[in-house]
Design a protein around this motif. Structure first.
Motif, PDB file in Angstrom:
ATOM      1  N   ALA A 165       0.983  -1.115  -0.032  1.00 39.91           N
ATOM      2  CA  ALA A 165       0.033   0.202  -0.002  1.00 39.91           C
ATOM      3  C   ALA A 165       0.860   1.305   0.032  1.00 39.91           C
ATOM      4  O   ALA A 165       0.736   2.436  -0.717  1.00 39.91           O
ATOM      5  N   ALA A 166       1.998   1.152   0.813  1.00 35.88           N
ATOM      6  CA  ALA A 166       3.001   2.355   0.899  1.00 35.88           C
ATOM      7  C   ALA A 166       3.550   2.790  -0.272  1.00 35.88           C
ATOM      8  O   ALA A 166       3.762   3.479  -0.972  1.00 35.88           O
ATOM      9  N   PHE A 167       4.069   1.499  -0.793  1.00 36.66           N
ATOM     10  CA  PHE A 167       4.816   1.773  -2.192  1.00 36.66           C
ATOM     11  C   PHE A 167       4.176   2.051  -3.447  1.00 36.66           C
ATOM     12  O   PHE A 167       4.263   2.816  -4.049  1.00 36.66           O
ATOM     13  N   THR A 168       2.555   1.705  -3.262  1.00 34.08           N
ATOM     14  CA  THR A 168       1.761   1.994  -4.400  1.00 34.08           C
ATOM     15  C   THR A 168       1.441   3.485  -4.419  1.00 34.08           C
ATOM     16  O   THR A 168       1.440   4.125  -5.269  1.00 34.08           O
ATOM     17  N   ALA A 169       1.220   3.686  -3.064  1.00 29.14           N
ATOM     18  CA  ALA A 169       1.037   5.046  -2.883  1.00 29.14           C
ATOM     19  C   ALA A 169       1.964   6.059  -3.224  1.00 29.14           C
ATOM     20  O   ALA A 169       1.676   7.531  -3.691  1.00 29.14           O
ATOM     21  N   TYR A 170       3.348   5.504  -2.971  1.00 28.87           N
ATOM     22  CA  TYR A 170       4.497   6.337  -3.355  1.00 28.87           C
ATOM     23  C   TYR A 170       4.609   6.552  -4.652  1.00 28.87           C
ATOM     24  O   TYR A 170       4.911   7.741  -5.255  1.00 28.87           O
ATOM     25  N   MET A 171       4.375   5.468  -5.485  1.00 23.87           N
ATOM     26  CA  MET A 171       4.526   5.423  -6.904  1.00 23.87           C
ATOM     27  C   MET A 171       3.409   6.428  -7.501  1.00 23.87           C
ATOM     28  O   MET A 171       3.598   7.139  -8.472  1.00 23.87           O
TER      29      MET A 171
END
Length: 550
Positions: free
Chosen positions: A301-307
């Motif tokens: 979730a964090a990585f997708t939000a960051y991307m």
């Protein structure tokens, strides 16, 4: 007297925040005695205080009136500071609109502090969207103007960041050490410790975990004293990664939990993604698989939000840049219209008919040339796309993927950077085509590509190398992270809702992974080994990830 105090506060705002806060509160008590310009200056410093304390919305409410109504220099500086604050609250379009204005206004500003701040912000924003060469050009310009030591330190920090993010390892090692020495000698702890965090990350990239820990701990008390929220969290996140690398799981968990507790309201940063990745690995080490799964979901979730955030930044930049270009073109067109009117008025006195015909001829000529140039451009773009990209999935075809991958591998080998290759193939794809038709098969291929793209970096090379076979080259990526990415893609593909295609069928893929550490930097060898691992994954039952064992 008051102006001297304001100038002093301006100089120490990043090097001694405690002293800055005390003296600022003293000046607030005498605010009514200040002149109009001095009050605007004091208001700007209040906004700085709010930014350093993390009160971003308060800072913006202070800055907006200054941008519209204040002295030209104060307005310019307020706009530069507002850009930082707008980025923090993810108002990227507003931030990049101000950035374009700042770039245009920079040549009209002569006041040294304002020019320093403007160039720093411009370099920072170009780093944010990956335009590191442009960032470095403004950093060099800033240093060449011989600014204050604070501005030089900020420039050193930005240069270290640009060199690290662009993978220029040798230059980064040299310039980061030079910048850290300069900032330490000139008592600029904020910029110095941001450089420290970058150096520590680089040490982790080189598996020098103890070196990273020693460096961070030697600066940790100083970082805490800055009270700079994001830097403190960055230190804890890098410490968690380093302790885990050394196998000191308890210390790694302690620092990682500090970060995740502090980021409860904001988990779209790279710091959050990296920290959850460490907690995921720790939980797996402790064989707490339920918690490992939860942390992996939080990492995703964090990585997708960051991307998504990075995509929003890129979109905002291009939108703002296009708006400014359109405005400039409109102004240029208006200027040309005015010139034509003047020429027409003069020409009417002498040879009105002749000049009208001449104008018509010129307009037709310009339109004809523009039309020819446009057709030529469109044709070149079309032929380039046909030659390099797969027309179904819009990613690199086999030829272009091979060329791009070889180029990236050569750079990795030259810089002794890690690299990894993933090859995957859709399981039972022929059955999908035979049972549901080629339209459903084409839909599955496109959906697979779109799904995997969500988890890739900008510099990853993605290509379709066969009918239902794909490859991903990951420059600068360690083998464990490549394996994790392959597993993430595998899981995502298996969860694709195929009902949207008009048919319901099971979609899965088998993945083979290898790295330059095992297979070397030769492209053909990497492909062969990853392909071998992929077929092993198919033999083991499909829908699996297999790492090449050598």
């Amino acid at each position: 007297m008051w102006l001297d105090k304001l100038l002093y506060l301006d100089r120490i705002k990043s090097s001694d925040f405690q002293e800055f806060s005390v003296k600022l509160n003293e000046l607030k008590a005498d605010e009514n005695q200040l002149s109009g310009f001095e009050q605007e200056y004091l208001t700007l410093l209040k906004a700085y205080s709010a930014v350093y304390e993390g009160n971003t919305q308060q800072a913006l409410s202070i800055l907006m009136p200054l941008i519209e109504q204040a002295d030209a220099v104060i307005s310019f500086r307020a706009k530069a500071l507002a850009i930082n604050s707008l980025v923090l609250v993810r108002r990227y379009l507003d931030a990049f609109v101000y950035l374009e204005q700042l770039i245009i206004q920079l040549d009209m500003v002569s006041q040294p502090e304002a020019r320093e701040q403007g160039m720093r912000v411009i370099a920072l924003m170009y780093n944010l969207i990956g335009k590191h060469d442009l960032s470095l050009s403004y950093i060099d310009q800033l240093i060449n103007e011989k600014p204050s030591s604070n501005a030089v330190c900020a420039a050193h920090q930005l240069r270290a960041e640009a060199l690290y993010l662009s993978g220029r390892t040798d230059d980064f090692q040299l310039k980061s050490a030079e910048g850290l020495t300069y900032c330490t000698e000139h008592n600029e702890p904020l910029w110095a410790n941001i450089i420290v965090a970058l150096i520590a990350r680089h040490k982790i990239d080189l598996n020098d975990y103890q070196g990273a820990i020693s460096l961070l701990l030697s600066h940790n008390n100083q970082v805490e004293s800055t009270r700079y929220y994001s830097l403190i969290l960055k230190f804890d996140s890098v410490l968690a990664q380093a302790y885990y690398g050394l196998g000191q799981v308890d210390l790694a968990k302690e620092h990682a939990i500090k970060v995740t507790d502090a980021l409860k309201q904001d988990r779209s940063s790279l710091v959050a993604a990296e920290t959850f990745a460490v907690l995921h690995q720790i939980a797996k080490t402790e064989k707490n698989y339920q918690q490992a799964l939860e942390y992996n979901e939080q990492y995703m979730a964090a990585f997708t939000a960051y991307m998504d955030d990075k995509s929003a930044q890129q979109m905002a930049y291009h939108t703002a840049h296009s708006e400014i270009l359109a405005q400039n073109q409109k102004i240029a067109l208006l200027d040309k219209d005015n010139q034509l009117l003047q020429y027409e008025q003069t020409a009417l006195k002498h040879q009105a008919t002749f000049n009208k015909l001449l104008i018509v001829a010129l307009v037709l000529l310009v339109l004809g040339l523009a039309f020819m140039a446009y057709r030529s451009f469109v044709a070149r773009q079309r032929f380039k796309a046909l030659a390099e990209y797969d027309d179904l999935t819009a990613i690199s075809n086999r030829y272009h993927f091979s060329a791009s991958a070889k180029e990236a591998l050569a750079l990795c080998e030259k810089g002794q950077l890690p690299a990894a290759l993933i090859v995957f193939d859709l399981d039972h794809f022929k059955q999908i085509n035979d049972q549901y038709g080629h339209a459903a098969g084409d839909w599955a291929l496109r959906q697979t590509v779109d799904t995997c793209r969500n988890f890739m970096r900008n510099n990853d090379v993605f290509g379709r190398i066969g009918g239902e076979e794909f490859a991903i080259l990951l420059p600068g990526c360690q083998s464990d992270k490549a394996h994790l990415l392959a597993d993430i893609c595998r899981d995502a593909i298996s969860n694709i809702d195929t009902a949207v295609s008009g048919y319901e069928f099971k979609l899965s893929a088998s993945f083979g992974v290898t790295s330059a550490q095992i297979s070397g930097y030769h492209f053909t060898k990497l492909i062969e080994d990853a392909d071998t691992a992929m077929y092993q994954a198919k033999q083991q039952g499909r829908n699996k990830v297999q790492f090449f064992q050598g």
